[in-house]
Design an enzyme around this catalytic site. Structure first.
Site, PDB file in Angstrom:
ATOM      1  N   CYS A  47      -9.185  -4.028  -2.266  1.00  0.00           N
ATOM      2  CA  CYS A  47      -7.957  -3.613  -2.971  1.00  0.00           C
ATOM      3  C   CYS A  47      -6.892  -3.177  -1.967  1.00  0.00           C
ATOM      4  CB  CYS A  47      -8.287  -2.467  -3.921  1.00  0.00           C
ATOM      5  SG  CYS A  47      -6.849  -1.739  -4.715  1.00  0.00           S
ATOM      6  N   CYS A  70      -6.828  -3.948  -7.270  1.00  0.00           N
ATOM      7  CA  CYS A  70      -8.020  -4.121  -8.100  1.00  0.00           C
ATOM      8  C   CYS A  70      -7.641  -3.813  -9.565  1.00  0.00           C
ATOM      9  CB  CYS A  70      -9.144  -3.209  -7.620  1.00  0.00           C
ATOM     10  SG  CYS A  70      -8.876  -1.474  -7.990  1.00  0.00           S
ATOM     11  N   CYS A  73      -6.697  -0.114 -10.211  1.00  0.00           N
ATOM     12  CA  CYS A  73      -5.386   0.298  -9.689  1.00  0.00           C
ATOM     13  C   CYS A  73      -4.250  -0.351 -10.488  1.00  0.00           C
ATOM     14  CB  CYS A  73      -5.263  -0.052  -8.206  1.00  0.00           C
ATOM     15  SG  CYS A  73      -6.239   1.033  -7.147  1.00  0.00           S
ATOM     16  N   HIS A  76       1.683   4.069  -3.034  1.00  0.00           N
ATOM     17  CA  HIS A  76       1.650   5.534  -2.989  1.00  0.00           C
ATOM     18  C   HIS A  76       2.914   6.108  -3.626  1.00  0.00           C
ATOM     19  CE1 HIS A  76      -1.999   6.225  -0.832  1.00  0.00           C
ATOM     20  NE2 HIS A  76      -1.600   5.708   0.320  1.00  0.00           N
ATOM     21  N   HIS A 120      -5.644   6.484  -2.905  1.00  0.00           N
ATOM     22  CA  HIS A 120      -6.547   5.558  -2.223  1.00  0.00           C
ATOM     23  C   HIS A 120      -7.669   5.091  -3.127  1.00  0.00           C
ATOM     24  CE1 HIS A 120      -5.042   6.946   1.942  1.00  0.00           C
ATOM     25  NE2 HIS A 120      -4.419   5.858   1.529  1.00  0.00           N
ATOM     26  N   CYS A 121      -8.103   3.854  -2.880  1.00  0.00           N
ATOM     27  CA  CYS A 121      -9.091   3.194  -3.714  1.00  0.00           C
ATOM     28  C   CYS A 121     -10.336   2.920  -2.861  1.00  0.00           C
ATOM     29  CB  CYS A 121      -8.489   1.884  -4.218  1.00  0.00           C
ATOM     30  SG  CYS A 121      -9.594   0.914  -5.243  1.00  0.00           S
ATOM     31  N   HIS A 169       0.834  -1.206   0.000  1.00  0.00           N
ATOM     32  CA  HIS A 169       0.000   0.000   0.000  1.00  0.00           C
ATOM     33  C   HIS A 169       0.873   1.262   0.000  1.00  0.00           C
ATOM     34  CE1 HIS A 169      -3.635   2.400   1.232  1.00  0.00           C
ATOM     35  NE2 HIS A 169      -2.690   3.161   1.753  1.00  0.00           N
ATOM     36  N   GLU A 170       1.839   1.307   0.932  1.00  0.00           N
ATOM     37  CA  GLU A 170       2.689   2.502   1.030  1.00  0.00           C
ATOM     38  C   GLU A 170       3.591   2.622  -0.201  1.00  0.00           C
ATOM     39  OE1 GLU A 170       1.653   4.446   3.084  1.00  0.00           O
ATOM     40  OE2 GLU A 170       0.789   3.262   4.689  1.00  0.00           O
TER      41      GLU A 170
HETATM   42 ZN   LIG Z   1      -2.658   5.182   2.032  1.00  0.00          ZN
HETATM   43 ZN   LIG Z   2      -7.912  -0.341  -6.236  1.00  0.00          ZN
END
Ligand SMILES: [Zn+2]
Ligand SMILES: [Zn+2]
Length: 180
Positions: free
Chosen positions: A149, A168, A171, A137, A143-144, A133-134
């Site tokens: 996701c 997802c 993304c 970025h 963000h989704c 996740h990080e």
């Molecule tokens: Zn985040």
């Molecule tokens: Zn997503």
């Protein structure tokens, strides 16, 4: 040259799961991941009253480290100390895309924090989701709204556990567009 992702693993972070985490993040983001032991030391940013590190201070320190060693790749630190940032009681992790640096804390991802036995499978999943996740970025993803996701922003551990170890379709598409 293929852009890679760099992960620094702190000595206090759970040992023995570095490789499965690297493999899972590679699979989620479709990019090679290089994991090594962390030697960056933090002399400031620890709040004695909160018993937490200020994630912004940690990111400042990582930025200095990246500049000093001319590291252009996105860099993620996995540490076991608890993290906070202004306005939040705690954060699982934080990324600063302008400098390509991010940090994740394993503390609240570890079932031992909640009085249960350590579970490696769960730990690998959670650290991989948070780490991907990080790093996502840092690669330009935001963000989704899809709760499954990896780029969904979890407010609780349950929300983190509900996510799958995948991006997802939307993304994934953005990731491919950004890479071109
Ligand atoms: Zn985040
Ligand atoms: Zn997503």
């Amino acid at each position: 040259m293929l852009m890679g992702l760099k992960i620094l693993w702190d000595h206090d972070a759970p040992d023995g799961i570095q490789l499965p985490v690297a493999r899972t993040i590679t699979r989620i983001l479709g990019m090679p991941v290089e994991i090594s032991e962390n030697h960056v030391r933090f002399s400031s940013g620890y709040d004695n009253a909160r018993k937490q590190y200020d994630a912004q201070t940690v990111l400042n320190r990582l930025q200095t480290f990246k500049m000093r060693y001319q590291i252009g790749d996105p860099l993620l630190l996995v540490m076991n100390d608890d993290l906070y940032t202004s306005g939040w009681d705690f954060v699982f992790g934080l990324a600063r895309d302008t400098t390509g640096a991010a940090v994740v804390s394993s503390l609240r991802l570890d079932s031992r924090y909640y009085g249960r036995d350590r579970c490696d499978e769960e730990l690998v999943e959670r650290i991989s989701k948070e780490g991907a996740h990080e790093l996502g970025h840092l690669k330009g993803l935001s963000h989704c709204t899809d709760p499954e996701c990896v780029m969904f922003q979890p407010r609780t551990l349950d929300e983190l556990d509900r996510k799958k170890t995948i991006l997802c379709i939307s993304c994934r598409r953005k990731m491919t567009d950004l890479a071109e």
